[in-house]
Design a protein around this motif. Structure first.
Motif, PDB file in Angstrom:
ATOM      1  N   ASN A  80       0.823  -1.207   0.000  1.00 44.34           N
ATOM      2  CA  ASN A  80       0.000   0.000   0.000  1.00 44.34           C
ATOM      3  C   ASN A  80       0.859   1.259   0.000  1.00 44.34           C
ATOM      4  N   GLU A  81       2.143   1.163   0.408  1.00 41.44           N
ATOM      5  CA  GLU A  81       3.072   2.285   0.277  1.00 41.44           C
ATOM      6  C   GLU A  81       3.507   2.361  -1.180  1.00 41.44           C
ATOM      7  N   LEU A  82       3.450   3.564  -1.763  1.00 44.90           N
ATOM      8  CA  LEU A  82       3.520   3.720  -3.214  1.00 44.90           C
ATOM      9  C   LEU A  82       4.860   4.164  -3.779  1.00 44.90           C
ATOM     10  N   SER A  83       5.780   4.637  -2.949  1.00 44.73           N
ATOM     11  CA  SER A  83       6.953   5.312  -3.512  1.00 44.73           C
ATOM     12  C   SER A  83       7.943   4.375  -4.195  1.00 44.73           C
ATOM     13  N   ASP A  84       7.959   3.104  -3.828  1.00 38.52           N
ATOM     14  CA  ASP A  84       8.882   2.168  -4.476  1.00 38.52           C
ATOM     15  C   ASP A  84       8.485   1.848  -5.906  1.00 38.52           C
ATOM     16  N   THR A  85       7.200   1.969  -6.217  1.00 37.65           N
ATOM     17  CA  THR A  85       6.731   1.492  -7.522  1.00 37.65           C
ATOM     18  C   THR A  85       5.999   2.539  -8.349  1.00 37.65           C
ATOM     19  N   THR A  86       5.928   3.775  -7.852  1.00 37.64           N
ATOM     20  CA  THR A  86       5.336   4.856  -8.641  1.00 37.64           C
ATOM     21  C   THR A  86       6.180   6.119  -8.481  1.00 37.64           C
ATOM     22  N   ASP A  87       5.821   7.137  -9.234  1.00 36.72           N
ATOM     23  CA  ASP A  87       6.544   8.414  -9.184  1.00 36.72           C
ATOM     24  C   ASP A  87       5.977   9.383  -8.157  1.00 36.72           C
ATOM     25  N   LEU A 124      -0.646   9.100 -11.189  1.00 35.21           N
ATOM     26  CA  LEU A 124       0.695   8.565 -10.963  1.00 35.21           C
ATOM     27  C   LEU A 124       1.081   7.617 -12.092  1.00 35.21           C
ATOM     28  N   ARG A 125       2.366   7.363 -12.216  1.00 34.03           N
ATOM     29  CA  ARG A 125       2.853   6.416 -13.212  1.00 34.03           C
ATOM     30  C   ARG A 125       3.785   5.408 -12.536  1.00 34.03           C
ATOM     31  N   ALA A 126       3.711   4.178 -13.007  1.00 32.88           N
ATOM     32  CA  ALA A 126       4.505   3.092 -12.436  1.00 32.88           C
ATOM     33  C   ALA A 126       5.966   3.230 -12.821  1.00 32.88           C
ATOM     34  N   LYS A 127       6.828   2.694 -11.950  1.00 33.12           N
ATOM     35  CA  LYS A 127       8.260   2.657 -12.254  1.00 33.12           C
ATOM     36  C   LYS A 127       8.825   1.323 -11.780  1.00 33.12           C
ATOM     37  N   GLU A 128      10.000   0.976 -12.299  1.00 32.57           N
ATOM     38  CA  GLU A 128      10.669  -0.258 -11.921  1.00 32.57           C
ATOM     39  C   GLU A 128      11.126  -0.191 -10.471  1.00 32.57           C
ATOM     40  N   ARG A 129      10.826  -1.237  -9.700  1.00 32.75           N
ATOM     41  CA  ARG A 129      11.172  -1.262  -8.283  1.00 32.75           C
ATOM     42  C   ARG A 129      12.641  -1.604  -8.044  1.00 32.75           C
ATOM     43  N   LEU A 130      13.257  -2.335  -8.966  1.00 35.34           N
ATOM     44  CA  LEU A 130      14.644  -2.780  -8.806  1.00 35.34           C
ATOM     45  C   LEU A 130      15.487  -2.299  -9.991  1.00 35.34           C
ATOM     46  N   PRO A 131      15.676  -1.003 -10.142  1.00 36.07           N
ATOM     47  CA  PRO A 131      16.339  -0.484 -11.340  1.00 36.07           C
ATOM     48  C   PRO A 131      17.788  -0.941 -11.485  1.00 36.07           C
ATOM     49  N   ALA A 132      18.492  -1.142 -10.393  1.00 37.29           N
ATOM     50  CA  ALA A 132      19.891  -1.572 -10.493  1.00 37.29           C
ATOM     51  C   ALA A 132      20.005  -2.992 -11.024  1.00 37.29           C
ATOM     52  N   LEU A 133      19.046  -3.839 -10.682  1.00 34.02           N
ATOM     53  CA  LEU A 133      19.073  -5.232 -11.130  1.00 34.02           C
ATOM     54  C   LEU A 133      18.352  -5.433 -12.453  1.00 34.02           C
ATOM     55  N   ARG A 134      17.408  -4.553 -12.756  1.00 35.61           N
ATOM     56  CA  ARG A 134      16.605  -4.700 -13.969  1.00 35.61           C
ATOM     57  C   ARG A 134      16.612  -3.391 -14.759  1.00 35.61           C
ATOM     58  N   PRO A 135      17.791  -2.970 -15.205  1.00 37.92           N
ATOM     59  CA  PRO A 135      17.883  -1.673 -15.893  1.00 37.92           C
ATOM     60  C   PRO A 135      17.065  -1.623 -17.174  1.00 37.92           C
ATOM     61  N   ALA A 136      16.885  -2.759 -17.836  1.00 37.75           N
ATOM     62  CA  ALA A 136      16.090  -2.761 -19.068  1.00 37.75           C
ATOM     63  C   ALA A 136      14.634  -2.378 -18.794  1.00 37.75           C
ATOM     64  N   ASN A 137      14.159  -2.651 -17.583  1.00 35.97           N
ATOM     65  CA  ASN A 137      12.775  -2.307 -17.248  1.00 35.97           C
ATOM     66  C   ASN A 137      12.577  -0.811 -17.050  1.00 35.97           C
ATOM     67  N   VAL A 138      13.669  -0.110 -16.770  1.00 35.18           N
ATOM     68  CA  VAL A 138      13.566   1.327 -16.502  1.00 35.18           C
ATOM     69  C   VAL A 138      13.063   2.080 -17.730  1.00 35.18           C
ATOM     70  N   ARG A 139      13.311   1.544 -18.906  1.00 36.54           N
ATOM     71  CA  ARG A 139      12.846   2.211 -20.130  1.00 36.54           C
ATOM     72  C   ARG A 139      11.327   2.344 -20.163  1.00 36.54           C
ATOM     73  N   TYR A 144       2.910   3.508 -17.560  1.00 36.44           N
ATOM     74  CA  TYR A 144       1.727   2.745 -17.156  1.00 36.44           C
ATOM     75  C   TYR A 144       1.102   3.287 -15.881  1.00 36.44           C
ATOM     76  N   GLN A 145      -0.225   3.221 -15.843  1.00 38.34           N
ATOM     77  CA  GLN A 145      -0.976   3.589 -14.652  1.00 38.34           C
ATOM     78  C   GLN A 145      -1.076   2.407 -13.692  1.00 38.34           C
ATOM     79  N   VAL A 146      -1.536   2.693 -12.491  1.00 41.35           N
ATOM     80  CA  VAL A 146      -1.863   1.651 -11.528  1.00 41.35           C
ATOM     81  C   VAL A 146      -3.193   1.025 -11.949  1.00 41.35           C
ATOM     82  N   PRO A 147      -3.240  -0.289 -12.209  1.00 37.83           N
ATOM     83  CA  PRO A 147      -4.482  -0.888 -12.702  1.00 37.83           C
ATOM     84  C   PRO A 147      -5.446  -1.245 -11.571  1.00 37.83           C
ATOM     85  N   THR A 148      -6.725  -1.222 -11.889  1.00 40.04           N
ATOM     86  CA  THR A 148      -7.741  -1.702 -10.957  1.00 40.04           C
ATOM     87  C   THR A 148      -7.894  -3.213 -11.117  1.00 40.04           C
TER      88      THR A 148
END
Length: 352
Positions: A80-87, A124-139, A144-148
């Motif tokens: 429920n805490e949003l900062s790790d996975t959104t902007d 808000l928009r989603a972001k990669e939670r593990l950018p150092a390990l998954r840099p390709a996902n950062v692109r 993407y929005q948070v889906p219902t």
């Protein structure tokens, strides 16, 4: 999963040793491939893109973790805490929403889904939670929005029709007791959503999971869906003071779980112990009528022991196949993985 960020290192440390004892041609049964937060190894987790990627890779189930908005809409976030996975932390208009809350005995600071309406969350928009390990996902950050939950159901139905293949849902209720203390009954909201979508029944390809006990017991009384008690290697359910997960999966504890749940979802180290041998939990659970699903299998070296690492970096792909083989040989009936595109071919190749 709440505790899935802890890589199952104790389980994985001796995988290479045990893998050598399992012939490549061993006739292993077909495990369910459960896409952990979607194909989160390839796309930012809990986005429609991650779920669709997982379905296209052949996953049997996709796993949305469910939290609740201020206006009582079920949405998918790992926490429920949003900062790790959104902007949200970069959004000045929401700076005053930062809070500190005690959740399941831990003080957490940040921005929380239950303090935002759906309309606000949609900005808000989603972001990669593990950018150092998954840099390709950062692109994909910012796309993407948070889906219902309703949108996820619609996607699964659309993709099932497109592919001609049944795709299941495996939602987890996040922190239901904490939310109930805030006046938000996520169990009731999920029951209403399942009934609205025609998803209440054991014949439906759907599991509902929780680390807590009382929410599953309520769901058992209110619905006919299959229920999964989640179990970690340490600690205990947040809603049962003094109870440990170790007690729950003991010989006497498993029948109690079977009274309300249809399976257990366990941390992988509970399936294969630190000595590199199967622990006997799968056999004991099956004797109690409980299939076992194991979590969480990831490909990056950071989540694998030195013996299974390949390449020089933490982000490089290690010996995912050896890890899969060990879980399958232990007899689990499902595996949660961030990488269904790697798991599905392994599951196929293990069929007799």
């Amino acid at each position: 999963m709440t505790r899935a960020h802890r890589a199952p290192m104790r389980f994985l440390y001796l995988l290479a040793v045990l893998a050598a004892a399992v012939p490549a041609s061993s006739p292993l049964s077909a495990q369910l491939v459960i896409a952990h937060r979607g194909a989160s190894g390839e796309r930012p987790e809990h986005t429609l893109a991650a779920y669709e990627r997982a379905i296209d890779a052949g996953a049997d189930f996709i796993e949305p973790d469910l939290v609740v908005t201020k206006d009582l809409v079920l949405v998918a976030r790992h926490e429920n805490e949003l900062s790790d996975t959104t902007d949200v932390a970069s959004r000045e208009e929401f700076e005053d929403r930062r809070r500190s809350k005690e959740i399941d005995g831990q003080l957490v600071a940040g921005w929380f889904a239950e303090d935002f309406t759906l309309a606000e969350l949609r900005t808000l928009r989603a972001k990669e939670r593990l950018p150092a390990l998954r840099p390709a996902n950062v692109r994909y950050d910012g796309l993407y929005q948070v889906p219902t939950f309703a949108e996820i159901v619609a996607l699964v139905r659309a993709k099932s029709a497109e592919t001609g293949r049944t795709v299941g849902l495996y939602p987890e209720l996040k922190h239901p007791t904490f939310l109930l203390q805030q006046g938000i009954d996520s169990v009731d909201l999920l029951v209403a959503a399942l009934r609205k979508e025609g998803l209440d029944g054991k014949q439906i390809p759907l599991f509902v999971q929780s680390f807590e006990v009382a929410p599953l017991e309520r769901l058992d009384r209110l619905t006919d869906v299959r229920l999964v008690q989640l179990v970690a290697a340490d600690g205990g359910p947040a809603d049962e003071a003094g109870m440990t997960y170790a007690e729950m999966v003991s010989e006497s504890g498993l029948p109690r779980i079977a009274a309300y749940a249809d399976a257990i979802g366990v941390e992988a180290s509970l399936v294969v112990g630190a000595d590199g041998r199967t622990t006997g939990l799968v056999a004991a659970a099956k004797a109690a009528g409980l299939p076992v699903h194991a979590w969480t299998l990831r490909k990056e070296n950071a989540f694998l022991p030195p013996t299974l690492r390949k390449g020089a970096t933490e982000a490089a792909t290690g010996d995912f196949a050896a890890a899969w083989t060990l879980l399958a040989a232990a007899g689990v009936e499902g595996v949660f993985t961030d990488d269904p595109a790697l798991a599905v071919p392994l599951r196929r190749s293990a069929l007799p």
